[in-house]
Design a protein around this motif. Structure first.
Motif, short mmCIF file in Angstrom:
data_model
loop_
_atom_site.label_atom_id
_atom_site.label_comp_id
_atom_site.label_asym_id
_atom_site.label_seq_id
_atom_site.Cartn_x
_atom_site.Cartn_y
_atom_site.Cartn_z
N PRO A 7 0.84 -1.20 0.00
CA PRO A 7 0.00 0.00 0.00
C PRO A 7 0.88 1.26 0.00
N VAL B 106 3.49 2.09 -1.92
CA VAL B 106 4.87 2.00 -2.42
C VAL B 106 5.04 0.77 -3.31
N TRP C 241 -4.12 0.83 -5.48
CA TRP C 241 -3.16 1.91 -5.67
C TRP C 241 -2.78 2.03 -7.14
N ARG D 272 1.54 7.63 -8.99
CA ARG D 272 1.10 8.99 -8.70
C ARG D 272 0.97 9.82 -9.96
N GLN E 31 -1.90 16.86 -8.60
CA GLN E 31 -2.08 16.43 -7.20
C GLN E 31 -0.74 16.34 -6.49
N TYR E 32 0.28 15.81 -7.14
CA TYR E 32 1.52 15.43 -6.46
C TYR E 32 2.74 16.25 -6.86
N GLY E 33 2.57 17.24 -7.73
CA GLY E 33 3.73 18.01 -8.17
C GLY E 33 4.54 17.26 -9.21
N ASP F 193 10.14 16.59 -7.06
CA ASP F 193 9.75 17.03 -5.73
C ASP F 193 10.02 15.93 -4.70
N GLY G 20 9.91 13.26 -2.22
CA GLY G 20 8.84 12.31 -1.88
C GLY G 20 8.28 11.57 -3.08
N ASN G 21 8.57 12.04 -4.29
CA ASN G 21 8.01 11.39 -5.47
C ASN G 21 8.90 10.28 -6.04
N LEU H 185 11.45 7.31 -4.12
CA LEU H 185 11.89 6.92 -2.78
C LEU H 185 13.28 6.31 -2.75
N LEU I 242 3.12 5.32 -4.41
CA LEU I 242 1.90 5.17 -5.18
C LEU I 242 0.83 6.10 -4.62
N GLY I 243 -0.15 6.41 -5.42
CA GLY I 243 -1.30 7.18 -4.95
C GLY I 243 -2.52 6.27 -4.96
N PRO I 244 -3.57 6.71 -4.27
CA PRO I 244 -4.79 5.90 -4.25
C PRO I 244 -5.40 5.80 -5.65
N TYR J 14 -8.20 6.13 -7.34
CA TYR J 14 -9.58 6.61 -7.37
C TYR J 14 -10.26 6.09 -8.64
#
Lengths: 449, 449
Positions: free
Chosen positions: A109, A111, A132, A135, A161-163, A167, A169-170, A172, A213-215, A217
């Protein structure tokens, strides 16, 4: 640099998949720099000598040792969807095609850890099974590899949403193989990833990456049309600023751009301007309210359930816009620009009127340092290199930052100077300057010596 | 307004749960306005006559009909965790306690539908089973109800990602029962929800709500300490602006505030300033980089796995800060302020130095109109009402917006005027002005007639 003896190389690569057929090697020496009429003549005829396709990190280590030993230039590639000639070998040599390294090491979840050659679409497919997804992705989502996206890309669908990829954090972690006499594997984590992130693939051979990863949606796709271009642009800004609404794509096209999209013409009458959106379904009802406020009209709505079927709006956005336009009119090229964060969008309006039909407005909204920012991938009706440069200079003079996609030299593109940390790392991992030499002004000196 | 005949009411309510015991009724006439030494005397002795506890919408319709028939004031309450006296009946009457209506109607990816009396924590528990959670919650998370949060709250933990409750998209639908002669059920969706959203519970009785959910990231809790207050504040702003890092809480405390938190004193040496954070675990490694950049020190880190156990940092943030401080020193009260979006935080710095220890800086970062904005829930060493007003006026004069929590009159609080759409809706659903009359200046006229 020594002259390359292909026979010696071929022998040395024994046991690793190679491609020597000149037509195929030529094909794998290409990318999408062909969007630029300036780059095409400059990169014409630039091809590698041989393609090697490692299946795992051990084979990459072997390839690196061989190239270091024989001082052979190395150009690493994924799917070759970059636009700056990142994959075009400037001084022949070995093309390292990473697409066989397509193992998804694990997905948790939030990553994932993958090999560099994993296709974005393949990771998403697996990640979505547990809710997931990536991003952000480029418009070349279906073919591009993750390694190539990190090395040569900067952001895309999801950046609202995430830049951007750069940036914190995008990205790892990543692992690179060095081009030293005795190649090493180096794993970088935390802020250290920036030593390789967006370094155009010349700071070691990326073998693995850990990405957040992002959720996943349920994304609905929506086209909204507007009578007035600036209203469309302001609507885009307002949607970007709407913190309670979840969106993945906010693209604004001035007329006549959508006329290049054959598959969508029924939804966009001639002469109107349009917004192409990806919005999470829970935000769809709120979207109607915002559309109404700006006097727009929703002409197309595709529910998330049908995401896999038919037309995918994201494939008309970001640099796919240019691709579609060029299939109709090959004289079209583009800009990549970043307007200063400015809610009134005055500079956008100025440029829109100033250049008229010569520079057709294509805006992409994304987050930059916490603010919704407007980027332009304007379509340019190309005449001459001089005129193109004039257009670029005019933008720069007015305060619009241009990441010039009409150069293959790093310093002439988006960043102007190479980050000193990246340079230091480069010098360590590639002591002989073998990784696509010629891409950088500061590094060119080294190659000649 | 007629004099209330309790016997008639009690008979009329037959079959619906009621509470008539004066001690219990008095308790259910209270909320947390007791944080304000100004409100306490003003609301002293204000109690209802009877509490009614409907179990479902049919019972709410009956209660509404009875109250309309007898022209009895109605004060609706959830858990009574508001701070503006929202649940204190100004003109006696019936208290409608919604806590029995605690059914979760359904939970889908990204959206939930609930009855108004559902506790936030209960919804989260169920939503997390499918990977989702409430987008934002107040610090009273464990006890507060969703209906009460929407009616009387404005944002909280999560607002750094999703903005405030009033932002388009953060409330999808709600159902209210009217106070007409023949009460109706009205469902509002889309932008129409704003007619009832944050209307202090006087625009009909909310029975059901549809709210969007956010992804349930594994949230780690972190305390970072700083030698200098403004460095801590700037760190908070930078973390807020870091689009690639996922966070749910960015709270900054000036010394000596954390000294009020007995359970956490070992992590925060006297004299230092601190940041209380909730950060998604995939962003933890990146957080170290940012902390290092600002010269902070991570003194506490609780992994998401232990979220259910022991101390929960969010319960020291937002208005729980005030709660903790007041358990040590009851003379402390607070402000609610919004600093203009200003990355240099100059006004914060000015106020920090200007008031010194009299107004202790407690900052909460949240998104407002797409930008990371700093809110203050400063702790004030209370002396007199005059001095408190002086402090408020000084802030306002310098450009800091104050949502005054020392008034129970709507117009004197955050919004200054009641939204005309809300007023129009109010007049329709509550034609006799029965819903906690006296809360609004403009509505008071009506009650007297």
């Amino acid at each position: 640099m020594k002259t390359i003896d292909l026979d010696i190389l071929t022998t040395a690569f024994a046991g690793i998949e190679t491609i020597a057929d000149p037509a195929q090697v030529a094909k794998l020496s290409q990318d999408y720099h062909t969007f630029s009429p300036v780059l095409v003549p400059k990169l014409e005829g630039k091809v590698g000598d041989i393609v090697v396709r490692p299946a795992n990190e051990e084979e990459v280590l072997k390839v690196a040792a061989i190239c270091a030993k024989y001082r052979v230039p190395v150009t690493v590639r994924g799917a070759g969807t970059g636009n700056y000639g990142q994959c075009v070998p400037l001084h022949r040599g070995v093309i390292v095609d990473m697409t066989r390294m397509d193992k998804i090491v694990w997905v948790k979840p939030g990553v994932a850890r993958v090999e560099a050659g994993v296709k974005l679409a393949a990771l998403d497919k697996q990640a979505r099974e547990i809710g997931w997804e990536m991003r952000m992705t480029p418009s070349t989502y279906r073919t591009a590899t993750i390694g190539g996206f990190i090395a040569g890309g900067s952001g895309g669908i999801g950046s609202i949403q995430y830049g951007l990829l750069g940036d914190r954090g995008n990205l790892l972690a990543l692992r690179v193989v060095t081009l030293e006499d005795e190649p090493r594997v180096i794993e970088l984590r935390g802020d250290d990833v920036q030593k390789v992130n967006h370094a155009w693939g010349i700071n070691g051979i990326i073998t693995q990456l850990e990405i957040p990863l992002g959720p996943a949606y349920p994304w609905a796709e929506v086209i909204v049309t507007f009578e007035d271009f600036m209203t469309a642009a302001k609507f885009g800004q307002a949607l970007g600023n709407a913190d309670g609404m979840i969106k993945k794509l906010i693209t604004i096209f001035a007329s006549p751009i959508p006329q290049y999209f054959h598959a969508l013409q029924q939804y966009i009458p001639e002469g109107v301007h349009s917004a192409f959106l990806m919005v999470a379904e829970p935000s769809l009802e709120s979207l109607s309210g915002l559309v109404q406020q700006y006097g727009g009209q929703i002409t197309y709505e595709k529910p998330a359930q049908e995401a896999g079927k038919g037309t995918h709006l994201a494939e008309f956005a970001w640099n796919h816009t240019t691709l579609h336009a060029r299939t109709v009119d090959t004289s079209i090229t583009y800009l990549q620009s970043m307007f200063p964060a400015d809610t009134n969008l005055q500079l956008v309006e100025h440029m829109y009127h100033y250049f008229g039909d010569e520079v057709m407005m294509h805006l992409e909204f994304f987050r930059a340092n916490g603010k919704v920012t407007v980027g332009g991938l304007q379509l340019v009706r190309y005449t001459t290199e001089e005129r193109l440069n004039e257009i670029i200079r005019y933008h720069e003079k007015q305060g619009v930052q241009i990441a010039n996609p009409h150069t293959y030299i790093i310093e002439d593109g988006g960043r102007k100077v190479i980050d000193p940390e990246q340079l230091k790392f480069k010098e360590m991992v590639d002591p002989y300057g073998l990784m696509n030499p010629g891409k950088s002004k500061v590094l060119q000196l080294k190659i000649k010596s």
